[in-house]
Design a protein around this motif. Structure first.
Motif, short mmCIF file in Angstrom:
data_model
loop_
_atom_site.label_atom_id
_atom_site.label_comp_id
_atom_site.label_asym_id
_atom_site.label_seq_id
_atom_site.Cartn_x
_atom_site.Cartn_y
_atom_site.Cartn_z
N THR A 30 0.85 -1.19 0.00
CA THR A 30 0.00 0.00 0.00
C THR A 30 0.89 1.24 0.00
N SER A 32 1.98 4.81 1.05
CA SER A 32 1.76 5.64 2.23
C SER A 32 1.05 6.93 1.84
N SER A 33 0.43 7.57 2.80
CA SER A 33 -0.34 8.78 2.52
C SER A 33 0.52 9.90 1.94
N VAL A 39 3.96 0.22 1.98
CA VAL A 39 3.77 -0.43 3.27
C VAL A 39 3.21 -1.84 3.07
N ALA A 46 7.76 -0.92 6.10
CA ALA A 46 7.61 0.15 5.12
C ALA A 46 8.90 0.24 4.31
N GLU A 68 0.27 3.10 12.86
CA GLU A 68 0.42 3.38 11.43
C GLU A 68 -0.25 2.30 10.59
N VAL A 72 -3.16 2.77 7.71
CA VAL A 72 -2.96 2.31 6.33
C VAL A 72 -4.04 1.29 5.95
N ARG A 75 -7.41 2.93 5.02
CA ARG A 75 -7.48 3.73 3.81
C ARG A 75 -7.90 2.87 2.61
#
Length: 78
Positions: A30, A32-33, A39, A46, A68, A72, A75
Protein backbone atom coordinates in the motif's frame (compact mmCIF):
# COMPACT_ATOMS: atom_id res chain seq x y z
CA UNK A 1 9.22 31.16 -1.83
CA UNK A 2 9.13 28.97 -4.91
CA UNK A 3 8.56 25.24 -4.52
CA UNK A 4 11.34 23.05 -5.90
CA UNK A 5 10.69 21.50 -9.28
CA UNK A 6 10.25 17.72 -9.16
CA UNK A 7 11.81 15.68 -11.91
CA UNK A 8 9.00 13.53 -13.42
CA UNK A 9 11.42 10.61 -13.63
CA UNK A 10 11.58 10.66 -9.82
CA UNK A 11 7.85 10.25 -9.23
CA UNK A 12 6.54 6.79 -8.35
CA UNK A 13 3.99 5.55 -10.89
CA UNK A 14 1.00 4.23 -8.93
CA UNK A 15 0.16 1.79 -11.73
CA UNK A 16 3.37 -0.03 -10.85
CA UNK A 17 1.92 -0.74 -7.41
CA UNK A 18 -0.35 -3.41 -8.91
CA UNK A 19 2.71 -5.45 -9.93
CA UNK A 20 4.71 -5.20 -6.70
CA UNK A 21 4.49 -7.41 -3.63
CA UNK A 22 6.23 -7.51 -0.29
CA UNK A 23 9.52 -9.44 -0.65
CA UNK A 24 8.92 -11.14 2.71
CA UNK A 25 5.23 -12.11 2.66
CA UNK A 26 4.44 -11.84 -1.08
CA UNK A 27 1.32 -9.81 -0.18
CA UNK A 28 0.07 -6.56 -1.71
CA UNK A 29 1.76 -3.28 -0.81
CA UNK A 30 0.00 0.00 0.00
CA UNK A 31 1.27 3.46 -0.85
CA UNK A 32 1.76 5.64 2.23
CA UNK A 33 -0.34 8.78 2.52
CA UNK A 34 2.66 10.99 1.77
CA UNK A 35 3.66 8.71 -1.15
CA UNK A 36 7.18 8.23 0.22
CA UNK A 37 6.90 4.54 1.15
CA UNK A 38 5.26 1.25 0.22
CA UNK A 39 3.77 -0.43 3.27
CA UNK A 40 3.32 -4.15 3.82
CA UNK A 41 0.53 -4.53 6.36
CA UNK A 42 1.20 -8.29 6.70
CA UNK A 43 4.91 -7.84 7.42
CA UNK A 44 4.51 -4.52 9.26
CA UNK A 45 7.29 -3.05 7.15
CA UNK A 46 7.61 0.15 5.12
CA UNK A 47 9.88 0.26 2.09
CA UNK A 48 11.18 3.69 1.02
CA UNK A 49 10.65 5.17 -2.43
CA UNK A 50 13.79 7.03 -3.52
CA UNK A 51 13.68 9.14 -6.69
CA UNK A 52 10.60 7.22 -7.83
CA UNK A 53 12.15 3.78 -7.26
CA UNK A 54 10.80 1.55 -4.47
CA UNK A 55 13.62 -0.07 -2.51
CA UNK A 56 12.14 -3.48 -1.77
CA UNK A 57 15.06 -4.76 0.25
CA UNK A 58 14.56 -5.94 3.82
CA UNK A 59 17.75 -4.03 4.70
CA UNK A 60 16.09 -0.79 3.55
CA UNK A 61 12.73 -1.41 5.27
CA UNK A 62 11.67 0.09 8.56
CA UNK A 63 9.29 -1.45 11.08
CA UNK A 64 5.87 0.17 11.09
CA UNK A 65 4.17 0.97 14.39
CA UNK A 66 0.74 -0.62 15.06
CA UNK A 67 -0.99 2.80 14.91
CA UNK A 68 0.42 3.38 11.43
CA UNK A 69 -0.71 -0.07 10.29
CA UNK A 70 -4.27 0.67 11.45
CA UNK A 71 -4.29 3.94 9.50
CA UNK A 72 -2.96 2.31 6.33
CA UNK A 73 -5.34 -0.66 6.59
CA UNK A 74 -8.39 1.66 6.88
CA UNK A 75 -7.48 3.73 3.81
CA UNK A 76 -9.02 2.71 0.49
CA UNK A 77 -6.63 1.26 -2.09
CA UNK A 78 -5.07 3.58 -4.65
Amino acid sequence: MQTPRIDPRHVFDVKTLEMLVCPLTKTRLTLSSDKSELVSVAARLAFPIVKGVPLLSLDEARTVEPEEIKAVAKRPSE
